[in-house]
Design an enzyme around this catalytic site. Structure first.
Site, PDB file in Angstrom:
ATOM      1  N   CYS A 358       4.340   5.684  -1.830  1.00  0.00           N
ATOM      2  CA  CYS A 358       3.315   4.641  -1.777  1.00  0.00           C
ATOM      3  C   CYS A 358       3.748   3.281  -2.331  1.00  0.00           C
ATOM      4  O   CYS A 358       3.431   2.259  -1.709  1.00  0.00           O
ATOM      5  CB  CYS A 358       2.002   5.097  -2.371  1.00  0.00           C
ATOM      6  SG  CYS A 358       2.099   6.385  -3.586  1.00  0.00           S
ATOM      7  N   ARG A 387      11.130  15.162  -7.066  1.00  0.00           N
ATOM      8  CA  ARG A 387      10.351  15.443  -8.266  1.00  0.00           C
ATOM      9  C   ARG A 387      11.033  16.548  -9.059  1.00  0.00           C
ATOM     10  O   ARG A 387      11.608  17.469  -8.482  1.00  0.00           O
ATOM     11  CB  ARG A 387       8.930  15.884  -7.885  1.00  0.00           C
ATOM     12  CG  ARG A 387       8.239  14.807  -7.080  1.00  0.00           C
ATOM     13  CD  ARG A 387       6.816  15.152  -6.743  1.00  0.00           C
ATOM     14  NE  ARG A 387       6.296  14.168  -5.794  1.00  0.00           N
ATOM     15  CZ  ARG A 387       5.097  14.221  -5.239  1.00  0.00           C
ATOM     16  NH1 ARG A 387       4.287  15.214  -5.553  1.00  0.00           N
ATOM     17  NH2 ARG A 387       4.708  13.304  -4.400  1.00  0.00           N
ATOM     18  N   GLN A 405       7.932  13.974   2.955  1.00  0.00           N
ATOM     19  CA  GLN A 405       6.521  13.983   3.307  1.00  0.00           C
ATOM     20  C   GLN A 405       6.340  13.326   4.664  1.00  0.00           C
ATOM     21  O   GLN A 405       7.014  12.350   4.975  1.00  0.00           O
ATOM     22  CB  GLN A 405       5.724  13.192   2.271  1.00  0.00           C
ATOM     23  CG  GLN A 405       5.768  13.780   0.880  1.00  0.00           C
ATOM     24  CD  GLN A 405       4.995  12.928  -0.095  1.00  0.00           C
ATOM     25  OE1 GLN A 405       5.208  11.730  -0.201  1.00  0.00           O
ATOM     26  NE2 GLN A 405       4.073  13.550  -0.805  1.00  0.00           N
ATOM     27  N   ASP A 407       4.355  11.172   5.535  1.00  0.00           N
ATOM     28  CA  ASP A 407       3.472  10.355   4.723  1.00  0.00           C
ATOM     29  C   ASP A 407       2.923   9.172   5.510  1.00  0.00           C
ATOM     30  O   ASP A 407       3.548   8.706   6.466  1.00  0.00           O
ATOM     31  CB  ASP A 407       4.277   9.812   3.535  1.00  0.00           C
ATOM     32  CG  ASP A 407       3.408   9.632   2.305  1.00  0.00           C
ATOM     33  OD1 ASP A 407       2.200   9.889   2.380  1.00  0.00           O
ATOM     34  OD2 ASP A 407       3.964   9.221   1.268  1.00  0.00           O
ATOM     35  N   HIS A 409       0.211   5.566   4.624  1.00  0.00           N
ATOM     36  CA  HIS A 409      -0.761   4.890   3.766  1.00  0.00           C
ATOM     37  C   HIS A 409      -1.570   3.939   4.615  1.00  0.00           C
ATOM     38  O   HIS A 409      -1.015   3.145   5.361  1.00  0.00           O
ATOM     39  CB  HIS A 409      -0.049   4.175   2.620  1.00  0.00           C
ATOM     40  CG  HIS A 409       0.632   5.150   1.719  1.00  0.00           C
ATOM     41  ND1 HIS A 409       1.949   5.516   1.871  1.00  0.00           N
ATOM     42  CD2 HIS A 409       0.141   5.903   0.693  1.00  0.00           C
ATOM     43  CE1 HIS A 409       2.243   6.440   0.970  1.00  0.00           C
ATOM     44  NE2 HIS A 409       1.175   6.695   0.239  1.00  0.00           N
ATOM     45  N   LYS A 492     -10.397  13.423  -2.767  1.00  0.00           N
ATOM     46  CA  LYS A 492      -9.393  13.831  -1.777  1.00  0.00           C
ATOM     47  C   LYS A 492      -9.845  15.048  -1.006  1.00  0.00           C
ATOM     48  O   LYS A 492     -10.752  15.769  -1.409  1.00  0.00           O
ATOM     49  CB  LYS A 492      -8.069  14.119  -2.475  1.00  0.00           C
ATOM     50  CG  LYS A 492      -8.156  15.238  -3.493  1.00  0.00           C
ATOM     51  CD  LYS A 492      -6.772  15.568  -4.018  1.00  0.00           C
ATOM     52  CE  LYS A 492      -6.822  16.722  -5.004  1.00  0.00           C
ATOM     53  NZ  LYS A 492      -5.510  17.171  -5.423  1.00  0.00           N
ATOM     54  N   HIS A 538      -4.078   7.709   1.186  1.00  0.00           N
ATOM     55  CA  HIS A 538      -2.795   8.413   1.322  1.00  0.00           C
ATOM     56  C   HIS A 538      -3.067   9.606   2.197  1.00  0.00           C
ATOM     57  O   HIS A 538      -4.053  10.298   1.982  1.00  0.00           O
ATOM     58  CB  HIS A 538      -2.298   8.962  -0.013  1.00  0.00           C
ATOM     59  CG  HIS A 538      -2.260   7.991  -1.146  1.00  0.00           C
ATOM     60  ND1 HIS A 538      -1.097   7.611  -1.750  1.00  0.00           N
ATOM     61  CD2 HIS A 538      -3.235   7.321  -1.805  1.00  0.00           C
ATOM     62  CE1 HIS A 538      -1.356   6.772  -2.733  1.00  0.00           C
ATOM     63  NE2 HIS A 538      -2.643   6.575  -2.801  1.00  0.00           N
TER      64      HIS A 538
END
Length: 669
Positions: A358, A387, A405, A407, A409, A492, A538
């Site tokens: 992000c 991570r 991911q 991913d 945004h 979420k 997200h």
RNA sequence: GCCAACGUAGCACAGCUGGUAGUGCGUCGGAUUUGUAAUCCGACGGUCGGGGGUUCGAGUCCCUCCGUUGGCUCCA
């Protein structure tokens, strides 16, 4: 003696003398116990021996029902505890609850080996055969303390759970007893069909600072057949384990020299991932996303602004420091902790492997002045993040330290939240549906109303939560609201699927975020000419490519649909004189974008089939004299079915169509 | 990170209470040229996860590190 009216499930009302037991009522009505292990009396689970003193409604609980299984498991946990104490008199039972697929019991004792389970199981069966009656006994607090005087764990439970001054119950079987509220099966004879599955460890009350206990897991079924079936299912599940299949099918490799939890996608696995990414990519384009690419690292300052550093330092790889600076610090004798402090205070800078995409995407948003006319802006990237997961947690592809991911945004106005959240979850649904993943549930994470940890205005939260609820409800699958499960920055929606061994994995997620736009001071110009703050969403419908592929491998048991499977056709020649024709067929297939492997070795055809079926191609193409003469192919499907002499052109046309349609299964044979 | 078990050729495994490593599949070579779940013969392949220790001698015992598995804890 007074009479009571007992209402039966069918609505009939019988009269009995007060004090009649559940068991007697059930036998009176059905003529037998009919597999009931307990009874539901006015909505409460009761023992079969429970005496009915007032008028009530009653219903038998069958062993194989959900509630019945729970009771069966609970009682078997007691049986286990008795067996362990008989074999190891110094062992102190602590707690032993039923769980989803079985039960466990935690003991304070010397560690056990897997091999000790056999003797314990034998003892359990022996006790089961004694067919001891489980008797419920009510005791006051003093009596409870006396009964468990030698077991500090039980005393602690009495202290905390039972409370001062009040009593509770124990269940007695033979000369053994346990603190318990019940209900339980009437006697140990009902518990013959159990098996101890594993031994491991747990902390007393899940608290890492407290005693380590020995935990024994087991399963139980009402009948011998059911136990056999369950064991068989467990065996089957093991075969689908993505760690095993990943190796057998050559999909990925993890190398300890590369690092724990770091996935190396081998060529065959990479195809699956690429196909999935292409598939998502198509939908991204359709839904108005813009694809972006960003690097794997960013400056510490970026993560100071985003808040990832240093607040989540424990779950990140340590920062990277420029070599000249590192040399200088080391010459100055700077210790690791000093270095770490200098980083925290911002006195020295470094880079971080990105734990999330992000901040990079935020910077793309912020790179231009934005107007309300541009919104929503949807930035998508297959972004790889790193991570630092705890070493004991890392497992296969589902829990790793580096993952990609799918991913995106979305930068939206307040008013657009609902519609955009809906768009996100529709995408998830399309993808799940195409892959036949119907067994998933949706979790809506909401604020804990009593906590103050959340950022953002409560009114806006309320609206966003409402949007998430409505979106979840529109899906038509099982969903639940969970208070306190929201991120601190917004509500979420999570998509949770089960793997073959019953573990649940969170895959996709859609999260509303008020925090990052604030931290990065993001703005857009509204129709009123003023600057406004956008809201971020997200979303990652697959969660990560690693975890998703892991779950998919198990979902398909390695037998992927034609469009996904790494090699779609394996061409096997009858003898080496057919190599030319095989090459001709292969070339034709490749021209049409079909993934092909040829085996023109000198093995017999039987041997070739045996070898290649292990890789689960969509089709095996058998080529010999007949096919070469007539320009045809003969197919063999995954289940062994065969079709001979299909014209090559026809086959190419059909398989292409199957691939384009992303059919769930190969269906040409 | 914590507890426990495990770690032997590419893969699946054997190797008893310490005497210096085997089997099957795969790979490679040769023979065979085959019609739908294993053709035959031969060879190569392991400093038994790494390091240290005990011992005349360790895959086997001890310590330590790494990794895997099952749990616990954690998961922005």
């Amino acid at each position: 003696m007074s009479l009571i009216s007992v209402t039966l499930p069918d609505g009939n009302v019988n009269e009995y003398a007060a004090g009649i037991t559940c068991s007697e009522v059930i036998i009176d009505v059905l003529g037998k116990k009919n597999g009931c292990v307990a009874a539901m009396v006015d909505g409460h689970e009761r023992d079969m021996s429970y005496q009915l003193l007032d008028s009530c409604m009653i219903e038998g609980i069958k062993a194989e029902s959900d509630a019945g299984m729970y009771i069966l498991r609970h009682s078997t946990a007691h049986l286990l505890a008795q067996a362990v104490v008989e074999l190891y008199p110094n062992a102190k039972p602590t707690i032993g609850p039923p769980v989803d697929r079985g039960f466990y019991y935690d003991f304070a004792m010397e560690p056990l080996l897997e091999s000790d389970l056999k003797a314990i199981h034998k003892k359990m069966q022996e006790i089961a055969r004694r067919n001891l009656t489980l008797e419920r006994v009510e005791l006051d607090e003093a009596e409870l303390r006396e009964h468990f005087a030698s077991n500090p764990y039980k005393l602690e439970i009495i202290e905390d759970k039972v409370g001062a001054g009040s009593g509770s119950t124990i269940y007695r079987q033979g000369d053994w007893y346990d603190l318990c509220l019940g209900p339980h099966v009437p006697s140990t004879g009902k518990l013959m069909f159990c098996k101890l599955t594993s031994v491991s460890s747990a902390y007393w009350r899940g608290d890492q600072s407290r005693e380590q206990l020995v935990r024994i897991y087991g399963i139980v079924e009402p009948t011998k057949d059911a136990l056999k079936q369950t064991l068989h299912k467990m065996e089957e599940a093991k075969k689908r384990d993505h760690r095993k299949l990943g190796k057998d099918l050559q999909l990925f490799h993890i190398d300890e020299e590369v690092g724990q939890g770091l996935i190396l996608w081998t060529p065959r696995g990479a195809i699956i991932r690429q196909e999935l990414q292409n598939f998502i990519g198509e939908h991204l384009t359709r839904q108005g996303y813009s694809q972006v690419f960003t690097p794997h690292i960013g400056k510490l300052d970026l993560y100071r602004t985003s808040g990832h550093f240093p607040y989540y330092q424990d779950s990140q790889y340590p920062p990277l420091v420029e070599k000249d600076l590192m040399r200088k610090l080391s010459e100055e004798g700077c210790s690791c902790s000093e270095l770490s402090n200098l980083m925290k205070t911002g006195d020295i800078d470094g880079y971080m492997l990105k734990p999330m995409n992000c901040p990079h995407h935020v910077k793309i948003y912020a790179s231009q002045a934005r107007s309300y006319r541009n919104l929503p802006i949807r930035l998508a990237e297959f972004g790889t993040v790193y991570r630092w997961e705890q070493s004991g947690e890392i497992s296969g592809m589902t829990r790793v330290r580096g993952f990609t991911q799918d991913d995106a945004h979305l930068f939206v106005t307040e008013e657009q939240i609902g519609q955009e959240v809906l768009g996100c979850i529709e995408l998830v649904q399309i993808i799940f549906e195409k892959l036949g993943m119907v067994d998933y549930r949706v979790r809506v994470g909401l604020r804990d109303p009593d906590s103050t940890k959340y950022v953002g205005d409560p009114d806006r939260w309320h609206k966003a939560e409402q949007a998430c609820r409505e979106a979840a409800a529109s899906l038509g699958v099982e969903w639940s609201e969970e208070e306190g499960e929201a991120a601190f920055y917004g509500p979420k929606i999570d998509f949770v699927v089960k793997d073959v061994i019953g573990r649940e994995w969170q895959l996709g997620t859609v999260q509303v975020d008020y925090n990052l736009p604030e931290r990065f001071d993001l703005t857009y110009k509204g129709s009123d000419g003023e600057l406004h703050r956008p809201v971020m969403i997200h979303r990652a419908p697959f969660g990560s490519m690693e975890r998703f592929c892991g779950v998919l491998i198990e979902h398909f048991a390695g037998r992927f649909p034609t469009w996904l499977t790494p090699t779609q056709c394996h061409i096997l020649t009858i003898s080496q004189k057919h190599t030319d024709y095989a090459n001709h067929v292969a070339a034709k297939l490749k021209e049409n974008g079909i993934r092909v492997e040829i085996d023109d070795g000198d093995d017999t055809i039987g041997k070739k089939i045996r070898t290649h079926r292990k890789l689960h191609p969509a089709y095996m193409i058998i080529l010999g004299d007949g096919e070469a003469e007539s320009n045809t192919v003969s197919l063999r499907g995954r289940n062994g079915d065969q079709i001979a002499d299909i014209p090559l052109d026809e086959f190419v046309r059909d398989i292409c169509s199957e691939i384009t349609k992303k059919s769930a299964k190969p269906s040409l044979v």
